[in-house]
Write a protein that holds these residues in place. Structure first.
Motif, short mmCIF file in Angstrom:
data_model
loop_
_atom_site.label_atom_id
_atom_site.label_comp_id
_atom_site.label_asym_id
_atom_site.label_seq_id
_atom_site.Cartn_x
_atom_site.Cartn_y
_atom_site.Cartn_z
N ALA A 50 -16.18 25.64 -53.50
CA ALA A 50 -14.99 25.25 -54.24
C ALA A 50 -14.20 24.16 -53.53
N ASP A 51 -14.02 24.30 -52.23
CA ASP A 51 -13.15 23.36 -51.53
C ASP A 51 -13.91 22.14 -51.00
N LYS A 52 -14.87 22.38 -50.14
CA LYS A 52 -15.55 21.24 -49.50
C LYS A 52 -16.34 20.40 -50.52
N LEU A 53 -17.17 21.04 -51.32
CA LEU A 53 -17.99 20.30 -52.29
C LEU A 53 -17.16 19.83 -53.48
N HIS A 54 -16.58 20.78 -54.20
CA HIS A 54 -15.89 20.43 -55.45
C HIS A 54 -14.59 19.66 -55.19
N HIS A 55 -13.67 20.24 -54.45
CA HIS A 55 -12.40 19.56 -54.20
C HIS A 55 -12.61 18.29 -53.39
N GLY A 56 -13.64 18.27 -52.55
CA GLY A 56 -13.95 17.05 -51.80
C GLY A 56 -14.27 15.90 -52.73
N LYS A 57 -15.09 16.15 -53.76
CA LYS A 57 -15.41 15.10 -54.74
C LYS A 57 -14.16 14.67 -55.50
N GLU A 58 -13.35 15.64 -55.86
CA GLU A 58 -12.12 15.29 -56.59
C GLU A 58 -11.21 14.43 -55.71
N GLU A 59 -10.90 14.92 -54.51
CA GLU A 59 -9.93 14.24 -53.66
C GLU A 59 -10.43 12.90 -53.15
N ASP A 60 -11.66 12.87 -52.64
CA ASP A 60 -12.16 11.67 -51.98
C ASP A 60 -12.70 10.62 -52.95
N ILE A 61 -13.07 11.03 -54.15
CA ILE A 61 -13.70 10.08 -55.07
C ILE A 61 -12.87 9.92 -56.36
N PHE A 63 -9.93 11.37 -57.64
CA PHE A 63 -8.48 11.16 -57.56
C PHE A 63 -8.14 9.83 -56.92
N GLU A 64 -8.92 9.43 -55.92
CA GLU A 64 -8.69 8.12 -55.29
C GLU A 64 -8.86 7.00 -56.32
N ALA A 65 -9.91 7.09 -57.12
CA ALA A 65 -10.13 6.08 -58.16
C ALA A 65 -9.00 6.08 -59.17
N MET A 66 -8.58 7.26 -59.57
CA MET A 66 -7.49 7.35 -60.55
C MET A 66 -6.18 6.83 -59.97
N ASN A 67 -5.91 7.16 -58.72
CA ASN A 67 -4.68 6.68 -58.08
C ASN A 67 -4.63 5.17 -58.00
N GLY A 77 3.06 11.49 -60.60
CA GLY A 77 2.94 12.62 -59.67
C GLY A 77 1.89 13.64 -60.07
N ALA A 78 1.19 13.41 -61.19
CA ALA A 78 0.20 14.38 -61.67
C ALA A 78 -0.93 14.56 -60.66
N ILE A 79 -1.41 13.47 -60.10
CA ILE A 79 -2.52 13.57 -59.15
C ILE A 79 -2.03 14.18 -57.84
N THR A 80 -0.85 13.79 -57.41
CA THR A 80 -0.27 14.38 -56.20
C THR A 80 -0.14 15.89 -56.36
N GLY A 81 0.21 16.32 -57.56
CA GLY A 81 0.30 17.76 -57.83
C GLY A 81 -1.02 18.46 -57.63
N MET A 82 -2.12 17.80 -57.97
CA MET A 82 -3.44 18.39 -57.78
C MET A 82 -3.75 18.55 -56.28
N TYR A 83 -3.42 17.53 -55.49
CA TYR A 83 -3.60 17.62 -54.04
C TYR A 83 -2.78 18.79 -53.47
N ILE A 84 -1.55 18.91 -53.93
CA ILE A 84 -0.66 19.97 -53.43
C ILE A 84 -1.24 21.34 -53.77
N GLU A 85 -1.76 21.48 -55.00
CA GLU A 85 -2.33 22.77 -55.38
C GLU A 85 -3.60 23.08 -54.57
N HIS A 86 -4.39 22.07 -54.26
CA HIS A 86 -5.56 22.30 -53.38
C HIS A 86 -5.08 22.84 -52.03
N ASP A 87 -4.02 22.22 -51.49
CA ASP A 87 -3.49 22.67 -50.20
C ASP A 87 -2.91 24.08 -50.28
N GLN A 88 -2.23 24.40 -51.38
CA GLN A 88 -1.72 25.76 -51.55
C GLN A 88 -2.86 26.76 -51.55
#
Length: 185
Positions: A50-61, A63-67, A77-88
């Motif tokens: 969930a975190d390393k594989l899945h969230h890694g693709k979201e965060e590093d690929i 979300f970066e492209a979308m940002n 702030g929608a994408i930032t919210g996703m990062y915050i929820e991953h951290d939570q």
């Protein structure tokens, strides 16, 4: 986008694990039949799949492209919210593991820490997945340029291949199936 189709499928697997986590939590609450050792494969799945594989693709690929390409979305702030929820989620899992260790050491009240953090995690992730599936991924598919979509797909494919070579998907999904059979079967 092939990468988003894969991420939606990963979400379904993650939701399957969330059901297992809820059932184990219920058994912890009611003194039901559970093994404290099963938190090992549960948290392994969460950390690696969930975190390393899945969230890694979201965060590093993704979300970066979308940002960088969808300024209106980045500024909202929608994408930032996703990062915050991953951290939570990471915090809930860290606290869950602390609770498991305290319970293993004989502290019966640590059941509260196990249950509270497990249920908080499952609730957070379920709502988070819904937002990504119904909104964020749709924004990516509709608003990213064709070139960016191709790059996201290509970069995600590299991550997928490495994870396959490392056995992450096979190990995680096999573990998930075992836990489902034990707790939900």
């Amino acid at each position: 986008m092939k990468s988003i189709d894969i991420m939606v499928n990963e979400h379904e697997n993650i939701r399957r694990m969330l059901k297992v986590v809820r059932e184990i939590s219920y058994r912890v609450l009611t003194n039901g039949d559970f093994s404290l050792e099963d938190f090992g494969p549960v948290t392994d799945f969460i950390k690696n799949y969930a975190d390393k594989l899945h969230h890694g693709k979201e965060e590093d690929i993704l979300f970066e492209a979308m940002n960088s390409e969808i300024q209106k979305l980045a500024k909202s702030g929608a994408i930032t919210g996703m990062y915050i929820e991953h951290d939570q989620g990471r915090l809930f899992i860290a606290n869950l593991l602390k609770g498991v260790e305290a319970f293993r050491a004989g502290e019966d009240r640590a059941r509260l820490d196990i249950i509270a953090n497990a249920i908080a995690y499952t609730d957070l992730l379920d709502r988070h997945i819904e937002k990504e599936n119904t909104a964020l991924y749709k924004f990516a598919q509709n608003m990213l340029s064709h070139e960016t979509k191709q790059k996201v797909d290509a970069d995600c494919e590299i991550v997928e291949k490495k994870a396959l070579d490392d056995g992450i998907q096979n190990h995680s999904l096999s573990s998930l199936k075992s836990l489902e059979d034990k707790y939900l079967g």
